[in-house]
Design an enzyme around this catalytic site. Sequence first.
Site, PDB file in Angstrom:
ATOM      1  N   SER A  51       0.817  -1.214   0.000  1.00  0.00           N
ATOM      2  CA  SER A  51       0.000   0.000   0.000  1.00  0.00           C
ATOM      3  C   SER A  51       0.856   1.271   0.000  1.00  0.00           C
ATOM      4  O   SER A  51       0.779   2.087  -0.920  1.00  0.00           O
ATOM      5  CB  SER A  51      -0.925   0.006   1.214  1.00  0.00           C
ATOM      6  OG  SER A  51      -1.666  -1.190   1.250  1.00  0.00           O
ATOM      7  N   LYS A  92       1.946   8.048  18.629  1.00  0.00           N
ATOM      8  CA  LYS A  92       1.092   7.224  17.761  1.00  0.00           C
ATOM      9  C   LYS A  92       0.970   5.813  18.333  1.00  0.00           C
ATOM     10  O   LYS A  92      -0.097   5.200  18.310  1.00  0.00           O
ATOM     11  CB  LYS A  92       1.683   7.200  16.344  1.00  0.00           C
ATOM     12  CG  LYS A  92       0.733   6.618  15.333  1.00  0.00           C
ATOM     13  CD  LYS A  92       1.205   6.775  13.909  1.00  0.00           C
ATOM     14  CE  LYS A  92       0.215   6.109  12.964  1.00  0.00           C
ATOM     15  NZ  LYS A  92       0.777   5.828  11.666  1.00  0.00           N
ATOM     16  N   ASN A 130      -2.433   3.976  19.495  1.00  0.00           N
ATOM     17  CA  ASN A 130      -2.727   2.671  18.926  1.00  0.00           C
ATOM     18  C   ASN A 130      -2.976   1.639  20.033  1.00  0.00           C
ATOM     19  O   ASN A 130      -3.933   0.858  19.964  1.00  0.00           O
ATOM     20  CB  ASN A 130      -1.536   2.272  18.037  1.00  0.00           C
ATOM     21  CG  ASN A 130      -1.810   1.017  17.259  1.00  0.00           C
ATOM     22  OD1 ASN A 130      -2.052  -0.018  17.857  1.00  0.00           O
ATOM     23  ND2 ASN A 130      -1.778   1.102  15.947  1.00  0.00           N
ATOM     24  N   ASN A 155      -6.601   0.204  19.366  1.00  0.00           N
ATOM     25  CA  ASN A 155      -6.698  -0.902  18.402  1.00  0.00           C
ATOM     26  C   ASN A 155      -6.943  -2.284  19.018  1.00  0.00           C
ATOM     27  O   ASN A 155      -7.846  -2.996  18.565  1.00  0.00           O
ATOM     28  CB  ASN A 155      -5.462  -0.913  17.497  1.00  0.00           C
ATOM     29  CG  ASN A 155      -5.401   0.333  16.610  1.00  0.00           C
ATOM     30  OD1 ASN A 155      -6.061   1.335  16.902  1.00  0.00           O
ATOM     31  ND2 ASN A 155      -4.642   0.288  15.554  1.00  0.00           N
ATOM     32  N   ASN A 195     -14.157   1.828  16.020  1.00  0.00           N
ATOM     33  CA  ASN A 195     -13.531   2.678  17.044  1.00  0.00           C
ATOM     34  C   ASN A 195     -14.585   3.283  17.972  1.00  0.00           C
ATOM     35  O   ASN A 195     -14.389   3.354  19.193  1.00  0.00           O
ATOM     36  CB  ASN A 195     -12.713   3.786  16.383  1.00  0.00           C
ATOM     37  CG  ASN A 195     -11.470   3.233  15.701  1.00  0.00           C
ATOM     38  OD1 ASN A 195     -11.207   2.034  15.756  1.00  0.00           O
ATOM     39  ND2 ASN A 195     -10.709   4.097  15.059  1.00  0.00           N
TER      40      ASN A 195
HETATM   41  P1  NAP Z   1       1.541  -3.923   2.815  1.00  0.00           P
HETATM   42  O1  NAP Z   1       0.452  -3.371   1.948  1.00  0.00           O
HETATM   43  O2  NAP Z   1       1.361  -5.250   3.451  1.00  0.00           O
HETATM   44  O3  NAP Z   1       2.875  -3.926   1.947  1.00  0.00           O
HETATM   45  C1  NAP Z   1       4.072  -4.453   2.414  1.00  0.00           C
HETATM   46  C2  NAP Z   1       4.847  -4.906   1.204  1.00  0.00           C
HETATM   47  O4  NAP Z   1       6.166  -5.265   1.602  1.00  0.00           O
HETATM   48  C3  NAP Z   1       4.248  -6.121   0.490  1.00  0.00           C
HETATM   49  O5  NAP Z   1       4.102  -5.806  -0.876  1.00  0.00           O
HETATM   50  C4  NAP Z   1       5.298  -7.208   0.697  1.00  0.00           C
HETATM   51  O6  NAP Z   1       5.427  -8.082  -0.380  1.00  0.00           O
HETATM   52  C5  NAP Z   1       6.551  -6.367   0.796  1.00  0.00           C
HETATM   53  N1  NAP Z   1       7.686  -7.066   1.374  1.00  0.00           N
HETATM   54  C6  NAP Z   1       7.805  -7.631   2.604  1.00  0.00           C
HETATM   55  N2  NAP Z   1       9.010  -8.192   2.753  1.00  0.00           N
HETATM   56  C7  NAP Z   1       9.670  -7.990   1.580  1.00  0.00           C
HETATM   57  C8  NAP Z   1      10.956  -8.357   1.108  1.00  0.00           C
HETATM   58  N3  NAP Z   1      11.824  -9.030   1.877  1.00  0.00           N
HETATM   59  N4  NAP Z   1      11.305  -7.992  -0.151  1.00  0.00           N
HETATM   60  C9  NAP Z   1      10.437  -7.328  -0.941  1.00  0.00           C
HETATM   61  N5  NAP Z   1       9.204  -6.950  -0.551  1.00  0.00           N
HETATM   62  C10 NAP Z   1       8.822  -7.276   0.707  1.00  0.00           C
HETATM   63  O7  NAP Z   1       1.872  -2.904   4.002  1.00  0.00           O
HETATM   64  P2  NAP Z   1       1.517  -1.344   4.125  1.00  0.00           P
HETATM   65  O8  NAP Z   1       0.076  -1.215   4.461  1.00  0.00           O
HETATM   66  O9  NAP Z   1       2.068  -0.601   2.970  1.00  0.00           O
HETATM   67  O10 NAP Z   1       2.312  -1.005   5.451  1.00  0.00           O
HETATM   68  C11 NAP Z   1       3.707  -0.747   5.496  1.00  0.00           C
HETATM   69  C12 NAP Z   1       3.980  -0.052   6.828  1.00  0.00           C
HETATM   70  O11 NAP Z   1       3.348   1.237   6.806  1.00  0.00           O
HETATM   71  C13 NAP Z   1       3.377  -0.800   8.035  1.00  0.00           C
HETATM   72  O12 NAP Z   1       4.223  -0.718   9.138  1.00  0.00           O
HETATM   73  C14 NAP Z   1       2.075  -0.050   8.290  1.00  0.00           C
HETATM   74  O13 NAP Z   1       1.636  -0.139   9.638  1.00  0.00           O
HETATM   75  C15 NAP Z   1       2.499   1.375   7.935  1.00  0.00           C
HETATM   76  N6  NAP Z   1       1.373   2.238   7.562  1.00  0.00           N
HETATM   77  C16 NAP Z   1       0.479   1.842   6.599  1.00  0.00           C
HETATM   78  C17 NAP Z   1      -0.562   2.700   6.252  1.00  0.00           C
HETATM   79  C18 NAP Z   1      -1.572   2.317   5.195  1.00  0.00           C
HETATM   80  O14 NAP Z   1      -2.537   3.054   4.991  1.00  0.00           O
HETATM   81  N7  NAP Z   1      -1.424   1.215   4.490  1.00  0.00           N
HETATM   82  C19 NAP Z   1      -0.688   3.948   6.869  1.00  0.00           C
HETATM   83  C20 NAP Z   1       0.251   4.328   7.841  1.00  0.00           C
HETATM   84  C21 NAP Z   1       1.281   3.461   8.174  1.00  0.00           C
HETATM   85  P3  NAP Z   1       4.408  -9.293  -0.640  1.00  0.00           P
HETATM   86  O15 NAP Z   1       3.205  -8.643  -1.249  1.00  0.00           O
HETATM   87  O16 NAP Z   1       5.181 -10.133  -1.589  1.00  0.00           O
HETATM   88  O17 NAP Z   1       4.147  -9.925   0.692  1.00  0.00           O
END
Ligand code: NAP
Length: 305
Positions: free
Chosen positions: A12, A184, A188, A192, A202
């Site tokens: 994401s 944060k 959380n 959460n 929530n």
């Molecule tokens: P996500 O959608 O699960 O994306 C994580 C990505 O990392 C996946 O595509 C995964 O690949 C990849 N990945 C993991 N290990 C890897 C490796 N060794 N090599 C290459 N790619 C790898 O997570 P996200 O929602 O973006 O969240 C990322 C962080 O941002 C988290 O800590 C989350 O709490 C924080 N965050 C997210 C949001 C939000 O709205 N999404 C907002 C604020 C903060 P695969 O698809 O192959 O598993």
Amino acid sequence: MPTTWHVLGAGSLGTLWATRLARAGLPVRLVLRNEDRLQAYRAAGGLTLVEQGQAQCYPVPGETADQGEPIKRLLLACKAYDAEAAVSSVAHRLDAGAELILLQNGLGSQDAVANRVPLARCISASSTEGAFRDGDWRVVFAGHGYTWLGDPAHPVAPFWLDDLEAAGIPHEWSADILIRLWRKLALNCAINPLTVLHRCKNGGLQDHRCEVATLCAELTDLLEHCGQPAAAEDLQPEVERVIQATAANYSSMYQDVSHGRRTEISYLLGHACKVAQRHQVPVPHLQQLRQRLIVHLDNLGLPSD
Ligand code: NAP
């Protein structure tokens, strides 16, 4: 020649950043897990960002971790529990003086990454932007927000914040990034896990005011005793405000659990309990909450670490 942004993690936030940087004409490369993922990505033709219902595909070049040019700037956009292994997979490609931007929520993973690559500059980020995947290589920009960036070891802002400006990524350099991350984390921890255990939005926590207040009191005590008094200020009123303002939303942890995904519990509630133990601050209700959440996750067959 502008420095290439290597984005590790096509999820994401990784997609949200990579597409906006690419749209601004900046050099971006996506680092994928392995050859299979790379082939699947190439077959898709790029990353798709959906904004206000409009989908646009950006053909950001992809590569695997083990091969490619040296990395000078790495956006680490994986989950906290994957961060250390992910950075290890590219450690051999990091240039001397490489800069890493760590997008992980919670605390604990940043130190694990910094210890793994001691020569790199590690910049932590805390973001209120929201995005979710609605397909492989496809992300919906769900909530506008802000990203605070900071380096607890070195308060001077990097020059490449100009790239974020050019890409329209709202951001601010923060001299106190640890305060933001702790604040944060505390919000959380107070909200959460309870939404998961009470299976509610929530706003449902308005029926559990005492439980929330008890957690806020312990979190305040913990922050004051672990060197983060600024993150403790008026925690409870803010938690109540957030519960009210986001009453109709499901928390990120609730969503992870309901979709059968691993949570970041160890870097949120788990980290708070670990630090409390280290500083000998009694937090019985936080510990009990963590235990209840672990049992709940175990019962659902989800990882509880
Ligand atoms: P996500 O959608 O699960 O994306 C994580 C990505 O990392 C996946 O595509 C995964 O690949 C990849 N990945 C993991 N290990 C890897 C490796 N060794 N090599 C290459 N790619 C790898 O997570 P996200 O929602 O973006 O969240 C990322 C962080 O941002 C988290 O800590 C989350 O709490 C924080 N965050 C997210 C949001 C939000 O709205 N999404 C907002 C604020 C903060 P695969 O698809 O192959 O598993």
